[in-house]
Design an enzyme around this catalytic site. Structure first.
Site, PDB file in Angstrom:
ATOM      1  CG  ASP A 189      -7.698  -5.411   4.156  1.00 18.40           C
ATOM      2  OD1 ASP A 189      -7.026  -6.163   6.052  1.00 18.40           O
ATOM      3  OD2 ASP A 189      -7.830  -4.937   4.272  1.00 18.40           O
ATOM      4  CD  GLU A 214      -2.830  -1.206   2.358  1.00 19.69           C
ATOM      5  OE1 GLU A 214      -2.570  -0.702   3.685  1.00 19.69           O
ATOM      6  OE2 GLU A 214      -4.348  -1.666   1.489  1.00 19.69           O
ATOM      7  CD  GLU A 234     -10.032  -1.624   7.990  1.00 21.07           C
ATOM      8  OE1 GLU A 234      -8.983  -2.400   8.470  1.00 21.07           O
ATOM      9  OE2 GLU A 234      -9.686  -1.463   6.972  1.00 21.07           O
TER      10      GLU A 234
HETATM   11  C1  BDP Z   1      -6.344  -2.704   6.095  1.00 21.89           C
HETATM   12  C2  BDP Z   1      -6.471  -0.997   6.506  1.00 21.89           C
HETATM   13  C3  BDP Z   1      -5.130  -0.331   6.243  1.00 21.89           C
HETATM   14  C4  BDP Z   1      -4.198  -0.784   6.797  1.00 21.89           C
HETATM   15  C5  BDP Z   1      -4.380  -2.678   6.583  1.00 21.89           C
HETATM   16  C6  BDP Z   1      -2.396  -2.534   6.515  1.00 21.89           C
HETATM   17  O1  BDP Z   1      -7.741  -0.377   5.469  1.00 21.89           O
HETATM   18  O2  BDP Z   1      -5.851   1.119   7.260  1.00 21.89           O
HETATM   19  O3  BDP Z   1      -2.976  -0.110   7.027  1.00 21.89           O
HETATM   20  O4  BDP Z   1      -5.179  -2.675   6.769  1.00 21.89           O
HETATM   21  O5  BDP Z   1      -2.441  -4.165   7.436  1.00 21.89           O
HETATM   22  O6  BDP Z   1      -7.333  -3.743   5.677  1.00 21.89           O
HETATM   23  O7  BDP Z   1      -1.885  -2.385   6.737  1.00 21.89           O
END
Ligand code: BDP
Length: 747
Positions: A400, A326, A428
């Site tokens: 996720d 990301e 989340e």
């Molecule tokens: C996702 C989230 C994000 C996190 C990412 C992570 O949306 O905000 O930074 O995982 O685990 O679920 O790095």
């Protein structure tokens, strides 16, 4: 809960100490009492209210007439504080401590080193197997005096044992059942905060971060200590303070001093601190031109930085790293591997006994054919290439933290690399602050999942506790749901998820239902009927959320960015950020084909698991659309068409929430008015939002199936366009959608 009869020592205690009138006044567990005073949830499960059952109260008062907790360490002082607070509250009378056992009916807490009384009990054979954190609770006779003993090898073990004793009293267990030995199966039991230095929290729904960086290190409010108490009470021994999307500033001298101050508070409670390490920190705060892990200057910078941290915090736990995911920087920016990056940090930590928790949640900026395959593809070839003090931190599922996912294919396939199981406590993707979803049931499902890596019984729990592959190090991590809200977690029931994570981190084979019962008795009431209702509603709650959000193996149906509310129609982003990429609904059917005919992601699983998931005859319906793309008219295990079964699940989810709400209203008499109302209000929101999810999703999927709702289902009150045009929420940290409440719960 198992309740045995009174132990002989307890009967003796009663005989000696219980006045006859008390025995006559014995009430049963369900004794009717005056309405409870309002509470705000801040005391969590450590409320220590007067034991309601008078028989039990008398038994406890008799058995704990005197207290001996010798020792001068800060942890022992914290143990004494907790017992003072706990026993005075539970017993409704002040606690008197003594230096050594002089009377019968003494509670004796400590280690053979801190207490000559404990040394005299010759417990060493029993203590030997309990390690640093384990404890035993037993009743014994010391020079003719009856004692209840909480013994451990270390002061922290004695603290854990004290919390266990208090828990037993809070849940009104008979003293005889206190005979227990307990040791954690996992060495590092960690809470990962995704807290930013500006006190916002990534995916936090409980207000600002607890860490007041501006006022640290000079001000250490009681809140920090209460936080540490809560963590220790469930056996947590590590806290990563900062967001995985890391800010290098936390590694500057100014911030290390702040971290040191927090570490000083947490240390009393056996908690080490960890920090997230931003891979590009050598450039951002070190003035270097590169962060290449094979550059000697970079390695030297990390070594010096690590030494600096350990000078301030000698028991620092180590680094948690999100790299090349990301958009985060990482070794691949320099054409190096994850192993190159992790090993460089590991080398800096090794002289101090620290570890690197390198996260496997990676996916590149160029969307792949099937995003969920990437972590396995990148890390599996690296098995065996990591230093001993590197652990690979793997989310429970390959995507996720969705409401339901199959287990991650890396579990069971990295025999040479200790894996950390990462679970999400903050919700989340499960309704954020308001929806009631007990995640204990989710964690249990994950931990019990069989990877079949070395035959039947190769569960994820055995990956976490290291027994499957003989890992030398073991750890489990939960992403925190805690903030400065009075109730800590954004809702009273969200506390249960924090609690359950800790208990399962201690024992990943424990029963989520038993944990829910303990939590309910400690948090709400010991009224048996109310406990049964609350535990039942908790145990059905997560499945309800799955059903009204993403049934039959659907995933990633939520709104963009804020992840709140349904948006299965979103298609105008990079593909693997859109719901349409995951559900693949078309005129033929729905679901992501991950068999050999599709992305072949199932090939990442062990042959047995791959067959189980890959075969239409054996795949459980709950994963059907995760692995397959059946036709709308195909038949599910329920004997329905895929379309009709989808409808059935969505409506069942809403119905379960309504049942949970009714159950909650049924326990009103056992709950203080304020907390009752808090939960009731949230259940009203949840009922409305569950309908929103159901109706939006079914209207949308109906445009592909072109099939009607089967008879008996009330159709949605608005057309699809209406749901697609909603714009909410205004505030992603406390999301709400007023139009939805107007529609579904007009007051
Ligand atoms: C996702 C989230 C994000 C996190 C990412 C992570 O949306 O905000 O930074 O995982 O685990 O679920 O790095």
């Amino acid at each position: 809960m198992v309740r045995r009869t009174l132990a002989s020592f307890a009967i003796v205690a009663l005989a000696v100490h219980t006045a006859p009138h008390l025995a006559e006044r014995r009430l049963d567990r369900n004794a009717v009492r005056a309405p409870a005073a309002d509470e705000d949830g801040h005391d969590l499960w450590l409320r220590y209210r007067l034991v309601a059952n008078t028989q039990q109260l008398a038994e406890y008062r008799a058995a704990f007439s005197h207290l001996v907790v010798p020792g001068s360490s800060p942890t022992t002082a914290a143990t004494r504080d907790e017992l003072t607070r706990g026993l005075s509250g539970l017993l409704g009378r002040p606690v008197s401590f003594e230096k050594s056992v002089r009377w019968s009916n003494t509670l004796l807490v400590g280690t053979p080193a801190t207490s000559s009384d404990i040394a005299a009990l010759n417990l060493s054979a029993r203590l030997r197997s309990l390690g640093d954190d384990g404890f035993l609770i037993t009743s014994s006779t010391l020079a003719g005096k009856h004692v209840v003993v909480v013994a451990a090898n270390t002061n922290v073990g004695a603290l854990y044992g004290s919390f266990a004793l208090l828990r037993a009293m809070q849940t009104q267990r008979d003293l005889a059942s206190l005979n227990e030995t307990s040791a954690p199966r996992i060495e590092r039991r960690i809470i990962d905060h995704w807290d930013n230095l500006d006190r916002t929290i990534e995916r936090g729904y409980a207000g600002k971060s607890l860490w007041n960086w501006q006022q640290l290190p000079d001000s250490l409010p009681a809140l920090y200590r209460d936080y540490a108490r809560a963590e220790a009470s469930i056996g947590i021994n590590g806290v990563s303070l900062t967001n995985v999307n890391a800010n290098a500033k936390v590694l500057t001298p100014e911030y290390i001093a702040k971290v040191k101050a927090l570490a000083g508070v947490f240390r009393l409670y056996g908690i080490r601190v960890y920090l997230t390490a931003r891979f590009s920190a050598p450039i951002e705060i070190g003035g270097l031109k590169t962060a290449d892990p094979l550059d000697p200057g970079v390695a030297a910078w990390w070594t010096a930085k690590t030494n600096e941290i350990y000078r301030a915090i000698p028991d620092f736990g180590g680094f948690v790293v999100k790299a090349n995911s990301e958009g985060q920087p990482g070794p691949q920016d320099y054409h190096r591997t994850h192993a190159d990056g992790a090993n460089m940090l590991a080398d800096a930590l090794v002289p101090h006994g620290g570890v690197v928790m390198w996260r496997a949640f990676v996916y590149s900026n160029t969307p792949a054919q099937d995003r969920i395959k990437q972590a396995y593809d990148e890390f599996k070839p690296l098995d065996g290439q990591f230093r001993d003090n590197v652990m690979l931190q793997v989310k429970n599922g390959p995507l996720d933290f969705q409401p339901r996912e199959p287990f991650h294919p890396l579990f069971g396939t990295m025999p040479k690399t200790p894996l950390v199981v990462e679970l999400q406590i903050t919700k989340e993707y499960l309704g954020e602050d308001t929806h009631l979803a007990y995640l204990g049931a989710y964690y249990e499902e994950v931990l019990k999942a069989d990877t079949w890596a070395s035959g039947r019984g190769s569960t994820v729990a055995r990956v976490a506790d290291g027994s499957l592959h003989g890992y030398k190090r073991t750890a489990i991590a939960g992403v925190s749901n805690v903030g400065v809200d009075r109730d800590w977690s954004g809702s009273h029931f969200n506390q249960a998820n924090w609690y359950a994570f800790g208990r399962l981190a201690w024992d990943p084979t424990a029963s989520a239902e038993r944990i829910a019962e303990d939590w309910t008795r400690m948090t709400w009431t010991n009224d048996d009927a109310a406990v049964r209702s609350i535990v039942h509603l908790m145990m059905t709650s997560r499945e309800a959320v799955v059903n009204y959000m993403e049934p039959l193996g659907l995933v990633h149906m939520m709104g963009t960015d804020h992840h709140y509310g349904p948006a299965p129609w979103i298609r105008n982003l990079r593909p693997d950020w859109t719901p349409v990429y995951y559900h693949r609904a078309d005129s033929v059917g729905i679901g992501f084909d991950r068999t050999a005919n599709g992305s072949d992601a199932i090939a990442q699983y062990s042959p047995q698991a791959a067959r189980h998931f890959g075969d239409r005859d054996s795949v459980p319906d709950q994963y059907l659309l995760f692995f397959h793309h059946p036709r709308w008219s195909d038949t599910t295990r329920a004997g329905l068409t895929v379309w009709n079964d989808l409808v059935r699940h969505y409506y069942a989810g809403v119905d379960t929430v309504a049942a949970m709400h009714r159950a909650w209203r049924g326990v009103r008499a056992s709950i203080d008015a304020q907390r009752f109302k808090d939960v009731d209000d949230f259940l009203t929101i949840q009922e409305a939002e569950a309908k929103w999810w159901r109706d939006a999703a079914l209207l949308y999927f109906g445009t592909f199936s072109r099939m009607p709702l089967p008879p008996g289902y009330t159709p949605p009150p608005r057309p699809l366009d209406w749901y697609m045009s909603l714009h909410c929420p205004a505030d992603a940290t406390k999301p709400r959608c007023p139009d939805i409440y107007k529609l579904y719960s007009p007051q």
